[in-house]
Design a protein around this motif. Structure first.
Motif, PDB file in Angstrom:
ATOM      1  N   UNK A  48       0.833  -1.210   0.000  1.00 31.72           N
ATOM      2  CA  UNK A  48       0.000   0.000   0.000  1.00 31.72           C
ATOM      3  C   UNK A  48       0.864   1.256   0.000  1.00 31.72           C
ATOM      4  N   UNK A  49       1.945   1.244   0.774  1.00 33.20           N
ATOM      5  CA  UNK A  49       2.852   2.400   0.798  1.00 33.20           C
ATOM      6  C   UNK A  49       3.499   2.588  -0.571  1.00 33.20           C
ATOM      7  N   UNK A  50       3.918   1.490  -1.179  1.00 33.57           N
ATOM      8  CA  UNK A  50       4.516   1.579  -2.519  1.00 33.57           C
ATOM      9  C   UNK A  50       3.514   2.158  -3.522  1.00 33.57           C
ATOM     10  N   UNK A  51       2.287   1.656  -3.471  1.00 27.31           N
ATOM     11  CA  UNK A  51       1.260   2.149  -4.396  1.00 27.31           C
ATOM     12  C   UNK A  51       0.983   3.629  -4.168  1.00 27.31           C
ATOM     13  N   UNK A  52       1.009   4.065  -2.921  1.00 25.95           N
ATOM     14  CA  UNK A  52       0.728   5.468  -2.626  1.00 25.95           C
ATOM     15  C   UNK A  52       1.889   6.373  -3.018  1.00 25.95           C
ATOM     16  N   UNK A  56       1.081   4.065  -8.180  1.00 29.24           N
ATOM     17  CA  UNK A  56       1.028   2.901  -9.062  1.00 29.24           C
ATOM     18  C   UNK A  56      -0.187   2.039  -8.689  1.00 29.24           C
ATOM     19  N   UNK A  57      -1.282   2.152  -9.425  1.00 32.88           N
ATOM     20  CA  UNK A  57      -2.483   1.387  -9.066  1.00 32.88           C
ATOM     21  C   UNK A  57      -2.432  -0.086  -9.470  1.00 32.88           C
ATOM     22  N   UNK A  63      -2.478  -6.413  -3.503  1.00 29.88           N
ATOM     23  CA  UNK A  63      -2.780  -6.006  -2.134  1.00 29.88           C
ATOM     24  C   UNK A  63      -4.066  -6.666  -1.640  1.00 29.88           C
ATOM     25  N   UNK A  64      -5.066  -6.730  -2.477  1.00 29.95           N
ATOM     26  CA  UNK A  64      -6.332  -7.363  -2.107  1.00 29.95           C
ATOM     27  C   UNK A  64      -6.134  -8.861  -1.869  1.00 29.95           C
ATOM     28  N   UNK A  65      -5.344  -9.512  -2.707  1.00 29.66           N
ATOM     29  CA  UNK A  65      -5.088 -10.948  -2.539  1.00 29.66           C
ATOM     30  C   UNK A  65      -4.343 -11.211  -1.242  1.00 29.66           C
TER      31      UNK A  65
END
Length: 113
Positions: A48-52, A56-57, A63-65
């Protein structure tokens, strides 16, 4: 990489190392389960931190998995350990039984009628 990102990743890494130490040392099955869940939660937070930070969506499905793995894994282990406690005849206090479960066929447990 910014100072904030380095601090966040450093704290997540330290948390993962401490959880791995708990996983290795144990001593009980439940300690190891909590450590494994903690590691998976740290992985999810890292994603989540990387995506934020990278905006990068594409990491969101992963993340959900991982979040579903944490949930299903924890529930599976709790059911397994609960079944083990029921088979060993553990007291209701250990299992969190209700006072209504104290009576069987109108008699109290403990041999009194």
């Amino acid at each position: 990489m910014t100072v904030v990102a380095v601090l966040i990743y450093g704290m997540l890494g330290l948390g993962a190392v401490l959880a791995m130490v708990r996983l290795a040392l144990g001593p009980s099955l439940l300690d190891r389960v909590v450590a494994t869940d903690s590691i998976l939660v740290i992985v999810a937070v890292g994603l989540a931190v990387h995506a934020a930070l990278q905006r990068d969506p594409t990491v969101v499905p992963v993340l959900v998995v991982v979040a579903l793995l944490v949930f299903v894994g924890a529930i599976s282990v709790v059911r397994y350990v609960g079944g083990m406690l029921l088979r060993t005849g553990a007291d209701d206090d250990e299992l969190g039984g209700s006072p209504a479960a104290e009576q069987v066929d109108g008699r109290e447990r403990g041999g009194r009628s």
